[in-house]
Design a protein around this motif. Sequence first.
Motif, PDB file in Angstrom:
ATOM      1  N   LEU A  60      -5.311 -21.046   1.186  1.00 45.74           N
ATOM      2  CA  LEU A  60      -5.355 -20.430   2.502  1.00 45.74           C
ATOM      3  C   LEU A  60      -6.777 -20.400   3.019  1.00 45.74           C
ATOM      4  CD1 LEU A  60      -3.058 -18.756   0.788  1.00 45.74           C
ATOM      5  CD2 LEU A  60      -3.140 -17.280   2.757  1.00 45.74           C
ATOM      6  N   SER A  61      -6.904 -20.517   4.310  1.00 42.91           N
ATOM      7  CA  SER A  61      -8.153 -20.231   4.999  1.00 42.91           C
ATOM      8  C   SER A  61      -7.770 -19.320   6.154  1.00 42.91           C
ATOM      9  CB  SER A  61      -8.815 -21.508   5.510  1.00 42.91           C
ATOM     10  OG  SER A  61      -9.993 -21.183   6.224  1.00 42.91           O
ATOM     11  N   VAL A  62      -8.237 -18.073   6.100  1.00 41.87           N
ATOM     12  CA  VAL A  62      -7.894 -17.087   7.115  1.00 41.87           C
ATOM     13  C   VAL A  62      -9.181 -16.642   7.793  1.00 41.87           C
ATOM     14  CG1 VAL A  62      -6.804 -14.858   7.577  1.00 41.87           C
ATOM     15  CG2 VAL A  62      -5.922 -16.322   5.741  1.00 41.87           C
ATOM     16  N   ASP A  63      -9.325 -17.037   9.052  1.00 39.50           N
ATOM     17  CA  ASP A  63     -10.546 -16.748   9.809  1.00 39.50           C
ATOM     18  C   ASP A  63     -11.796 -17.151   9.023  1.00 39.50           C
ATOM     19  OD1 ASP A  63      -9.111 -15.786  11.975  1.00 39.50           O
ATOM     20  OD2 ASP A  63      -9.229 -13.702  11.324  1.00 39.50           O
ATOM     21  N   GLY A  64     -11.713 -18.295   8.344  1.00 38.30           N
ATOM     22  CA  GLY A  64     -12.852 -18.837   7.605  1.00 38.30           C
ATOM     23  C   GLY A  64     -12.978 -18.338   6.177  1.00 38.30           C
ATOM     24  N   LEU A  65     -12.179 -17.370   5.771  1.00 39.20           N
ATOM     25  CA  LEU A  65     -12.226 -16.844   4.408  1.00 39.20           C
ATOM     26  C   LEU A  65     -11.220 -17.618   3.555  1.00 39.20           C
ATOM     27  CD1 LEU A  65     -13.364 -14.678   2.499  1.00 39.20           C
ATOM     28  CD2 LEU A  65     -11.433 -13.245   3.157  1.00 39.20           C
ATOM     29  N   ARG A  66     -11.711 -18.279   2.511  1.00 34.47           N
ATOM     30  CA  ARG A  66     -10.866 -19.117   1.665  1.00 34.47           C
ATOM     31  C   ARG A  66     -10.235 -18.296   0.550  1.00 34.47           C
ATOM     32  NH1 ARG A  66     -13.110 -23.200  -2.210  1.00 34.47           N
ATOM     33  NH2 ARG A  66     -11.310 -23.281  -3.370  1.00 34.47           N
ATOM     34  N   GLN A  67      -8.923 -18.499   0.354  1.00 35.92           N
ATOM     35  CA  GLN A  67      -8.190 -17.795  -0.688  1.00 35.92           C
ATOM     36  C   GLN A  67      -7.254 -18.758  -1.401  1.00 35.92           C
ATOM     37  OE1 GLN A  67      -6.458 -13.947   0.556  1.00 35.92           O
ATOM     38  NE2 GLN A  67      -7.311 -14.385   2.570  1.00 35.92           N
ATOM     39  N   ARG A  68      -6.884 -18.393  -2.620  1.00 30.03           N
ATOM     40  CA  ARG A  68      -5.882 -19.152  -3.379  1.00 30.03           C
ATOM     41  C   ARG A  68      -4.867 -18.151  -3.934  1.00 30.03           C
ATOM     42  NH1 ARG A  68      -8.729 -21.967  -7.452  1.00 30.03           N
ATOM     43  NH2 ARG A  68      -9.005 -23.609  -5.916  1.00 30.03           N
ATOM     44  N   LEU A  69      -3.591 -18.445  -3.714  1.00 31.80           N
ATOM     45  CA  LEU A  69      -2.501 -17.650  -4.271  1.00 31.80           C
ATOM     46  C   LEU A  69      -1.764 -18.498  -5.288  1.00 31.80           C
ATOM     47  CD1 LEU A  69      -1.013 -16.251  -0.942  1.00 31.80           C
ATOM     48  CD2 LEU A  69      -2.696 -15.145  -2.416  1.00 31.80           C
ATOM     49  N   SER A  70      -1.684 -18.038  -6.528  1.00 33.14           N
ATOM     50  CA  SER A  70      -1.010 -18.791  -7.584  1.00 33.14           C
ATOM     51  C   SER A  70       0.180 -17.980  -8.086  1.00 33.14           C
ATOM     52  CB  SER A  70      -1.962 -19.059  -8.751  1.00 33.14           C
ATOM     53  OG  SER A  70      -3.081 -19.786  -8.324  1.00 33.14           O
ATOM     54  N   PHE A  71       1.381 -18.506  -7.852  1.00 36.30           N
ATOM     55  CA  PHE A  71       2.622 -17.866  -8.309  1.00 36.30           C
ATOM     56  C   PHE A  71       3.072 -18.591  -9.568  1.00 36.30           C
ATOM     57  CE2 PHE A  71       2.483 -17.047  -3.810  1.00 36.30           C
ATOM     58  CZ  PHE A  71       3.093 -15.821  -3.625  1.00 36.30           C
ATOM     59  N   THR A  72       3.127 -17.874 -10.688  1.00 33.50           N
ATOM     60  CA  THR A  72       3.581 -18.434 -11.957  1.00 33.50           C
ATOM     61  C   THR A  72       4.852 -17.714 -12.377  1.00 33.50           C
ATOM     62  OG1 THR A  72       1.265 -18.822 -12.578  1.00 33.50           O
ATOM     63  CG2 THR A  72       2.906 -18.937 -14.333  1.00 33.50           C
ATOM     64  N   PRO A  73       5.931 -18.452 -12.627  1.00 30.59           N
ATOM     65  CA  PRO A  73       7.182 -17.793 -13.026  1.00 30.59           C
ATOM     66  C   PRO A  73       7.001 -16.955 -14.274  1.00 30.59           C
ATOM     67  CG  PRO A  73       7.558 -20.132 -12.597  1.00 30.59           C
ATOM     68  CD  PRO A  73       6.072 -19.916 -12.592  1.00 30.59           C
ATOM     69  N   ASP A  74       7.580 -15.747 -14.254  1.00 30.32           N
ATOM     70  CA  ASP A  74       7.529 -14.843 -15.396  1.00 30.32           C
ATOM     71  C   ASP A  74       8.635 -15.247 -16.348  1.00 30.32           C
ATOM     72  OD1 ASP A  74       7.352 -12.803 -17.218  1.00 30.32           O
ATOM     73  OD2 ASP A  74       7.473 -11.193 -15.737  1.00 30.32           O
ATOM     74  N   GLU A  75       8.270 -15.760 -17.489  1.00 35.91           N
ATOM     75  CA  GLU A  75       9.238 -16.277 -18.473  1.00 35.91           C
ATOM     76  C   GLU A  75      10.063 -15.164 -19.110  1.00 35.91           C
ATOM     77  OE1 GLU A  75       9.777 -19.477 -18.873  1.00 35.91           O
ATOM     78  OE2 GLU A  75       8.179 -19.980 -17.480  1.00 35.91           O
ATOM     79  N   GLU A  76       9.560 -13.925 -19.088  1.00 35.57           N
ATOM     80  CA  GLU A  76      10.242 -12.822 -19.754  1.00 35.57           C
ATOM     81  C   GLU A  76      11.308 -12.186 -18.876  1.00 35.57           C
ATOM     82  OE1 GLU A  76       7.366 -10.074 -21.205  1.00 35.57           O
ATOM     83  OE2 GLU A  76       6.224 -11.610 -22.216  1.00 35.57           O
ATOM     84  N   ALA A  77      11.299 -12.509 -17.576  1.00 29.80           N
ATOM     85  CA  ALA A  77      12.243 -11.851 -16.657  1.00 29.80           C
ATOM     86  C   ALA A  77      13.626 -12.427 -16.781  1.00 29.80           C
ATOM     87  CB  ALA A  77      11.755 -12.004 -15.230  1.00 29.80           C
TER      88      ALA A  77
END
Length: 77
Positions: A60-77
Amino acid sequence: MRYELIREIFNQCSNNQMRDVFVSEVETDDTDAVARTFCTGAEYTLEKDAREDGAVVYELSVDGLRQRLSFTPDEEA
């Protein structure tokens, strides 16, 4: 589905490689919707990378601020 969500906010200062990192658990069937909740600025871009191991990463780049979102499946759920 339950995911571990890692949100990285990158420092905008040159020569500074530090970043803020937040870890949480999210239960959702729509990672796109969750990622869009972080797009609250006037201008944003959102790129999605679905990986073979089930992880989903958003850049993501939101108003110039760079972000990363990492979704990893929860194996225990």
